[in-house]
Design an enzyme around this catalytic site. Structure first.
Site, mmCIF file in Angstrom:
data_model
loop_
_atom_site.group_PDB
_atom_site.id
_atom_site.type_symbol
_atom_site.label_atom_id
_atom_site.label_comp_id
_atom_site.label_asym_id
_atom_site.label_seq_id
_atom_site.Cartn_x
_atom_site.Cartn_y
_atom_site.Cartn_z
ATOM 1 C CE LYS A 43 -2.007 -1.081 3.893
ATOM 2 N NZ LYS A 43 -1.267 -2.314 4.195
ATOM 3 N NE ARG A 84 -3.878 -1.464 10.015
ATOM 4 C CZ ARG A 84 -2.820 -0.960 9.380
ATOM 5 N NH1 ARG A 84 -2.818 0.286 8.973
ATOM 6 N NH2 ARG A 84 -1.770 -1.709 9.166
ATOM 7 N NE ARG A 92 7.365 -2.991 6.155
ATOM 8 C CZ ARG A 92 6.033 -2.888 6.213
ATOM 9 N NH1 ARG A 92 5.368 -2.196 5.317
ATOM 10 N NH2 ARG A 92 5.373 -3.500 7.181
ATOM 11 N NE ARG A 114 6.809 -0.773 10.259
ATOM 12 C CZ ARG A 114 5.669 -0.732 9.545
ATOM 13 N NH1 ARG A 114 5.664 -0.153 8.361
ATOM 14 N NH2 ARG A 114 4.576 -1.275 10.001
ATOM 15 N NE ARG A 124 2.281 -5.131 11.484
ATOM 16 C CZ ARG A 124 3.199 -4.763 10.601
ATOM 17 N NH1 ARG A 124 4.410 -5.265 10.669
ATOM 18 N NH2 ARG A 124 2.913 -3.895 9.684
HETATM 19 P P1 ADP Z 1 1.702 -1.684 7.400
HETATM 20 O O1 ADP Z 1 2.161 -0.579 6.472
HETATM 21 O O2 ADP Z 1 2.695 -2.770 7.487
HETATM 22 O O3 ADP Z 1 0.325 -2.147 7.041
HETATM 23 P P2 ADP Z 1 1.254 0.448 9.195
HETATM 24 O O4 ADP Z 1 2.466 1.264 9.089
HETATM 25 O O5 ADP Z 1 0.058 0.874 8.404
HETATM 26 O O6 ADP Z 1 1.623 -1.043 8.838
HETATM 27 O O7 ADP Z 1 0.801 0.333 10.705
HETATM 28 C C1 ADP Z 1 1.693 0.010 11.734
HETATM 29 C C2 ADP Z 1 0.904 -0.107 13.032
HETATM 30 O O8 ADP Z 1 0.313 1.159 13.366
HETATM 31 C C3 ADP Z 1 -0.269 -1.080 13.004
HETATM 32 O O9 ADP Z 1 0.119 -2.417 13.260
HETATM 33 C C4 ADP Z 1 -1.144 -0.517 14.130
HETATM 34 O O10 ADP Z 1 -0.632 -0.825 15.420
HETATM 35 C C5 ADP Z 1 -0.977 0.980 13.939
HETATM 36 N N1 ADP Z 1 -1.978 1.525 13.005
HETATM 37 C C6 ADP Z 1 -1.754 2.083 11.780
HETATM 38 N N2 ADP Z 1 -2.905 2.469 11.226
HETATM 39 C C7 ADP Z 1 -3.884 2.152 12.107
HETATM 40 C C8 ADP Z 1 -5.301 2.277 12.099
HETATM 41 N N3 ADP Z 1 -5.959 2.814 11.068
HETATM 42 N N4 ADP Z 1 -5.986 1.814 13.182
HETATM 43 C C9 ADP Z 1 -5.348 1.292 14.234
HETATM 44 N N5 ADP Z 1 -4.035 1.134 14.312
HETATM 45 C C10 ADP Z 1 -3.287 1.557 13.255
HETATM 46 P P1 ADP Z 2 2.347 -1.806 3.182
HETATM 47 O O1 ADP Z 2 2.365 -0.292 3.149
HETATM 48 O O2 ADP Z 2 1.088 -2.366 2.572
HETATM 49 O O3 ADP Z 2 2.592 -2.356 4.537
HETATM 50 P P2 ADP Z 2 4.912 -1.667 1.759
HETATM 51 O O4 ADP Z 2 4.639 -0.774 0.593
HETATM 52 O O5 ADP Z 2 5.659 -1.090 2.891
HETATM 53 O O6 ADP Z 2 3.505 -2.340 2.242
HETATM 54 O O7 ADP Z 2 5.645 -2.960 1.189
HETATM 55 C C1 ADP Z 2 6.037 -4.024 2.069
HETATM 56 C C2 ADP Z 2 7.381 -4.580 1.606
HETATM 57 O O8 ADP Z 2 7.209 -5.262 0.363
HETATM 58 C C3 ADP Z 2 8.454 -3.513 1.356
HETATM 59 O O9 ADP Z 2 9.696 -4.056 1.733
HETATM 60 C C4 ADP Z 2 8.386 -3.264 -0.155
HETATM 61 O O10 ADP Z 2 9.659 -2.866 -0.688
HETATM 62 C C5 ADP Z 2 7.981 -4.643 -0.677
HETATM 63 N N1 ADP Z 2 7.094 -4.575 -1.837
HETATM 64 C C6 ADP Z 2 6.125 -3.663 -2.102
HETATM 65 N N2 ADP Z 2 5.491 -3.943 -3.263
HETATM 66 C C7 ADP Z 2 6.072 -5.078 -3.750
HETATM 67 C C8 ADP Z 2 5.853 -5.885 -4.914
HETATM 68 N N3 ADP Z 2 4.909 -5.582 -5.810
HETATM 69 N N4 ADP Z 2 6.640 -6.968 -5.072
HETATM 70 C C9 ADP Z 2 7.608 -7.281 -4.166
HETATM 71 N N5 ADP Z 2 7.854 -6.568 -3.042
HETATM 72 C C10 ADP Z 2 7.089 -5.475 -2.822
#
Ligand code: ADP
Ligand code: ADP
Length: 210
Positions: free
Chosen positions: A13, A85, A124, A157, A168
């Protein structure tokens, strides 16, 4: 235009939102990035959120809703990443938008199976200074462990360690996946296969947003 990028943690995302925000001159609003900034700044919100984030649980709705809903008027085009979420967040977003005469234009569900999500999250790495995101295998930096943009150290992270990643994913399936149904009923949701390369996924997300 307000669009939501939905999908499991690690689906890509943030990667897609960063690419498209630049292209579309949209504001990328990532609830996770905002929370990490609050945590790093040691604010009251950051302190309250930290424990939940480190355990792989969701931060309470009331805190997130207050942090996010007010931001919907900050730009004409917004890409929401990581919010909403939960159903309560989605409902609060609808109410907040209606109050300002705004609405959601599109919801893109980036679909990636759990095993791939685990690989993506555990590999990541990110730059603590500029927020650029890499993957040790799929999107490696030019020099191992260093950010391409500023040369600073890349970090993993805390919540991308394998035990928290599993938690998660459970949290996602229990609390966030029901939003796919919720938004399907709105008739605004489009599914995108997120398993291909970032470039291919970008093309599909872009087409789905049009
Ligand atoms: P990822 O990109 O891997 O999906 P995020 O960076 O969006 O993870 O979120 C990291 C953490 O921050 C989540 O596991 C949660 O604890 C918190 N968080 C982020 N967005 C939300 C949300 N909309 N509601 C509740 N907790 C959130
Ligand atoms: P999210 O915001 O949904 O948690 P990220 O954009 O941070 O996801 O991506 C999670 C991990 O996967 C990062 O290390 C990123 O570089 C990698 N990644 C993202 N898109 C792709 C893809 N299409 N194929 C392979 N790896 C990806």
């Amino acid at each position: 235009m307000i669009a939501i990028l939905l999908g499991p943690p690690g689906a890509g995302k943030g990667t897609q939102a960063k690419r498209l925000a630049q292209k579309m001159q949209a504001l990328h609003l990532s609830s996770g990035d905002l929370l990490r900034a609050e945590k790093a700044a040691g604010t009251e919100l950051g302190k309250q959120a930290a424990g939940y984030m480190d355990r792989g649980e969701l931060v309470p709705d009331s805190l997130i809703i207050e942090m996010m809903v007010g931001k919907m008027t900050q730009a004409k085009s917004i890409l929401l990443d990581g919010f909403p979420r939960t159903l309560a967040q989605a409902e609060a977003l609808d109410v907040g938008l209606t109050k300002h005469g705004l609405k959601i234009h599109r919801i893109i569900n980036i679909d990636v199976p759990d095993v791939e999500v685990e690989r993506r999250m555990t590999g990541r790495r990110s730059c603590a200074a500029c927020g650029a995101v890499y993957h040790v295998d799929f999107a490696p930096p030019k020099t191992a462990g260093k950010c391409d943009k500023d040369g600073l150290d890349l970090v993993q992270r805390n919540d991308d360690k394998p035990e928290v990643v599993r938690k998660r994913l459970i949290t996602y399936h229990q609390q966030t996946q029901p939003l796919v149904d919720y938004y399907s009923k709105h008739g605004l949701l489009k599914d995108v296969d997120g398993t291909q390369s970032p470039e291919k996924v970008e093309t599909k997300v872009e087409a789905a947003l049009a």
